[in-house]
Design a protein around this motif. Structure first.
Motif, mmCIF file in Angstrom:
data_model
loop_
_atom_site.group_PDB
_atom_site.id
_atom_site.type_symbol
_atom_site.label_atom_id
_atom_site.label_comp_id
_atom_site.label_asym_id
_atom_site.label_seq_id
_atom_site.Cartn_x
_atom_site.Cartn_y
_atom_site.Cartn_z
ATOM 1 N N GLY A 59 -9.316 12.699 -20.885
ATOM 2 C CA GLY A 59 -9.597 14.070 -20.444
ATOM 3 C C GLY A 59 -10.733 14.692 -21.231
ATOM 4 O O GLY A 59 -11.609 15.354 -20.666
ATOM 5 N N VAL A 60 -10.743 14.450 -22.526
ATOM 6 C CA VAL A 60 -11.835 14.947 -23.371
ATOM 7 C C VAL A 60 -13.149 14.281 -22.966
ATOM 8 O O VAL A 60 -14.174 14.947 -22.813
ATOM 9 C CB VAL A 60 -11.532 14.698 -24.869
ATOM 10 C CG1 VAL A 60 -12.741 14.995 -25.739
ATOM 11 C CG2 VAL A 60 -10.338 15.527 -25.318
ATOM 12 N N LEU A 61 -13.109 12.972 -22.768
ATOM 13 C CA LEU A 61 -14.333 12.247 -22.401
ATOM 14 C C LEU A 61 -14.886 12.708 -21.055
ATOM 15 O O LEU A 61 -16.105 12.737 -20.863
ATOM 16 C CB LEU A 61 -14.071 10.739 -22.359
ATOM 17 C CG LEU A 61 -14.030 10.073 -23.724
ATOM 18 C CD1 LEU A 61 -13.432 8.679 -23.622
ATOM 19 C CD2 LEU A 61 -15.418 10.021 -24.323
ATOM 20 N N MET A 62 -14.016 13.067 -20.134
ATOM 21 C CA MET A 62 -14.503 13.566 -18.841
ATOM 22 C C MET A 62 -15.168 14.929 -18.993
ATOM 23 O O MET A 62 -16.030 15.285 -18.191
ATOM 24 C CB MET A 62 -13.353 13.665 -17.832
ATOM 25 C CG MET A 62 -12.813 12.340 -17.394
ATOM 26 S SD MET A 62 -14.050 11.396 -16.490
ATOM 27 C CE MET A 62 -13.579 9.748 -16.891
ATOM 28 N N ALA A 63 -14.792 15.673 -20.019
ATOM 29 C CA ALA A 63 -15.302 17.038 -20.184
ATOM 30 C C ALA A 63 -16.572 17.128 -21.031
ATOM 31 O O ALA A 63 -17.353 18.055 -20.860
ATOM 32 C CB ALA A 63 -14.212 17.919 -20.805
ATOM 33 N N VAL A 64 -16.775 16.187 -21.939
ATOM 34 C CA VAL A 64 -17.921 16.288 -22.853
ATOM 35 C C VAL A 64 -19.178 15.698 -22.239
ATOM 36 O O VAL A 64 -19.125 14.976 -21.246
ATOM 37 C CB VAL A 64 -17.637 15.606 -24.214
ATOM 38 C CG1 VAL A 64 -16.445 16.244 -24.906
ATOM 39 C CG2 VAL A 64 -17.461 14.114 -24.061
ATOM 40 N N ARG A 65 -20.297 15.990 -22.878
ATOM 41 C CA ARG A 65 -21.584 15.460 -22.429
ATOM 42 C C ARG A 65 -21.638 13.958 -22.685
ATOM 43 O O ARG A 65 -21.232 13.472 -23.738
ATOM 44 C CB ARG A 65 -22.701 16.172 -23.181
ATOM 45 C CG ARG A 65 -24.055 15.863 -22.628
ATOM 46 C CD ARG A 65 -25.058 16.829 -23.128
ATOM 47 N NE ARG A 65 -26.354 16.481 -22.560
ATOM 48 C CZ ARG A 65 -27.484 16.917 -23.023
ATOM 49 N NH1 ARG A 65 -27.497 17.738 -24.046
ATOM 50 N NH2 ARG A 65 -28.608 16.561 -22.462
ATOM 51 N N LYS A 66 -22.148 13.244 -21.717
ATOM 52 C CA LYS A 66 -22.163 11.779 -21.787
ATOM 53 C C LYS A 66 -23.407 11.267 -22.507
ATOM 54 O O LYS A 66 -24.432 11.919 -22.563
ATOM 55 C CB LYS A 66 -22.134 11.179 -20.375
ATOM 56 C CG LYS A 66 -21.066 11.745 -19.450
ATOM 57 C CD LYS A 66 -19.675 11.632 -20.011
ATOM 58 C CE LYS A 66 -18.628 12.125 -19.045
ATOM 59 N NZ LYS A 66 -18.289 13.510 -19.159
ATOM 60 N N GLY A 67 -23.285 10.056 -23.056
ATOM 61 C CA GLY A 67 -24.417 9.389 -23.683
ATOM 62 C C GLY A 67 -24.623 9.704 -25.152
ATOM 63 O O GLY A 67 -25.434 9.068 -25.809
ATOM 64 N N ARG A 68 -23.910 10.645 -25.664
ATOM 65 C CA ARG A 68 -24.041 11.009 -27.088
ATOM 66 C C ARG A 68 -23.207 10.060 -27.947
ATOM 67 O O ARG A 68 -22.414 9.268 -27.439
ATOM 68 C CB ARG A 68 -23.570 12.451 -27.312
ATOM 69 C CG ARG A 68 -24.258 13.476 -26.460
ATOM 70 C CD ARG A 68 -25.612 13.740 -26.994
ATOM 71 N NE ARG A 68 -26.239 14.824 -26.246
ATOM 72 C CZ ARG A 68 -27.505 15.048 -26.250
ATOM 73 N NH1 ARG A 68 -28.304 14.290 -26.956
ATOM 74 N NH2 ARG A 68 -28.010 16.030 -25.546
ATOM 75 N N ALA A 69 -23.361 10.184 -29.239
ATOM 76 C CA ALA A 69 -22.628 9.313 -30.167
ATOM 77 C C ALA A 69 -21.113 9.483 -29.995
ATOM 78 O O ALA A 69 -20.378 8.488 -29.993
ATOM 79 C CB ALA A 69 -23.046 9.608 -31.610
ATOM 80 N N PHE A 70 -20.650 10.722 -29.828
ATOM 81 C CA PHE A 70 -19.213 10.942 -29.651
ATOM 82 C C PHE A 70 -18.710 10.208 -28.414
ATOM 83 O O PHE A 70 -17.651 9.575 -28.437
ATOM 84 C CB PHE A 70 -18.878 12.437 -29.530
ATOM 85 C CG PHE A 70 -17.430 12.672 -29.206
ATOM 86 C CD1 PHE A 70 -16.462 12.580 -30.190
ATOM 87 C CD2 PHE A 70 -17.025 12.938 -27.906
ATOM 88 C CE1 PHE A 70 -15.117 12.751 -29.891
ATOM 89 C CE2 PHE A 70 -15.687 13.113 -27.596
ATOM 90 C CZ PHE A 70 -14.731 13.024 -28.584
ATOM 91 N N HIS A 71 -19.462 10.281 -27.330
ATOM 92 C CA HIS A 71 -19.061 9.629 -26.085
ATOM 93 C C HIS A 71 -18.936 8.115 -26.287
ATOM 94 O O HIS A 71 -17.968 7.492 -25.824
ATOM 95 C CB HIS A 71 -20.068 9.934 -24.975
ATOM 96 C CG HIS A 71 -19.796 9.224 -23.689
ATOM 97 N ND1 HIS A 71 -18.887 9.677 -22.773
ATOM 98 C CD2 HIS A 71 -20.311 8.084 -23.183
ATOM 99 C CE1 HIS A 71 -18.849 8.845 -21.745
ATOM 100 N NE2 HIS A 71 -19.710 7.874 -21.971
ATOM 101 N N ARG A 72 -19.881 7.530 -26.994
ATOM 102 C CA ARG A 72 -19.840 6.087 -27.210
ATOM 103 C C ARG A 72 -18.674 5.681 -28.113
ATOM 104 O O ARG A 72 -17.946 4.738 -27.811
ATOM 105 C CB ARG A 72 -21.172 5.601 -27.788
ATOM 106 C CG ARG A 72 -22.276 5.599 -26.734
ATOM 107 C CD ARG A 72 -23.521 4.885 -27.233
ATOM 108 N NE ARG A 72 -24.145 5.536 -28.369
ATOM 109 C CZ ARG A 72 -25.033 6.519 -28.288
ATOM 110 N NH1 ARG A 72 -25.401 6.968 -27.115
ATOM 111 N NH2 ARG A 72 -25.544 7.049 -29.366
ATOM 112 N N VAL A 73 -18.486 6.388 -29.210
ATOM 113 C CA VAL A 73 -17.400 6.041 -30.143
ATOM 114 C C VAL A 73 -16.041 6.295 -29.496
ATOM 115 O O VAL A 73 -15.155 5.428 -29.507
ATOM 116 C CB VAL A 73 -17.539 6.829 -31.465
ATOM 117 C CG1 VAL A 73 -16.313 6.641 -32.337
ATOM 118 C CG2 VAL A 73 -18.800 6.408 -32.200
#
Length: 185
Positions: free
Chosen positions: A83-97
């Motif tokens: 759910g968090v991953l669907m809400a945050v901006r994609k392609g950033r370091a957080f998304h990858r980790v």
């Protein structure tokens, strides 16, 4: 005037294709469930009519076999993180980790189902088809991300998250199943 300025812009991609596909998939799953369950639907409807929701029965949770506990905890963690991953901006370091953590959680969740056969008296059921689908699509989605095939990666991950978790969450709350007994039994 150059030719580039005279060329009309490309049409925007059609929206709603995912939602239409998801709705169609849910309808097909509902029909399959209804056909597979046959007369059990009356029993389920009766149990649902008598349901009394309550806080989760933690004592019952601790009595579950370890493989079901692992499955439940990793599924809930994957659901929250997804759910968090669907809400945050994609392609950033957080998304990858966080994406790698989500892949690990989903892998353990799906892998644990291979050892959960108590519902069908020691054999796999039609629900295990979702396991096979997940164990095939998940590595492909990672491969597509590594190859920078973003559209394919996005469709696969959204399908796993919304399709896999939504459908399985509905199935998990069928009367008589573990989640039903934790919250309604």
């Amino acid at each position: 005037m150059s030719l580039a300025s005279q060329t009309p812009p490309a049409p925007a991609p059609a929206r709603g294709g995912f939602l239409k596909g998801f709705a169609l998939s849910m309808g097909v799953v509902a029909l399959i469930l209804a056909a597979a369950m046959g007369g059990a639907l009356d029993d389920i409807a009766g149990a649902a009519a008598q349901a009394r929701p309550h806080a989760p029965d933690l004592a019952r949770l601790t009595q579950l076999p370890p493989v079901i506990q692992v499955h439940l905890y990793t599924a809930l963690a994957a659901l929250a993180l997804g759910g968090v991953l669907m809400a945050v901006r994609k392609g950033r370091a957080f998304h990858r980790v966080a994406g790698w953590v989500w892949v690990a959680l989903v892998s353990v969740t799906a892998g644990s189902t291979l050892f959960i056969t108590s519902l069908n008296h020691g054999s796999w059921s039609f629900i295990h088809l979702f396991t096979g689908w997940t164990l095939i699509i998940l590595p492909l989605a990672v491969l597509w991300a590594r190859r920078r095939e973003v559209a394919r990666h996005r469709r696969a991950m959204m399908g796993l998250f919304y399709g896999g978790f939504a459908i399985n969450l509905i199935i998990a709350f069928i009367p008589g199943r573990t989640m039903w007994s934790l919250f309604f039994g």
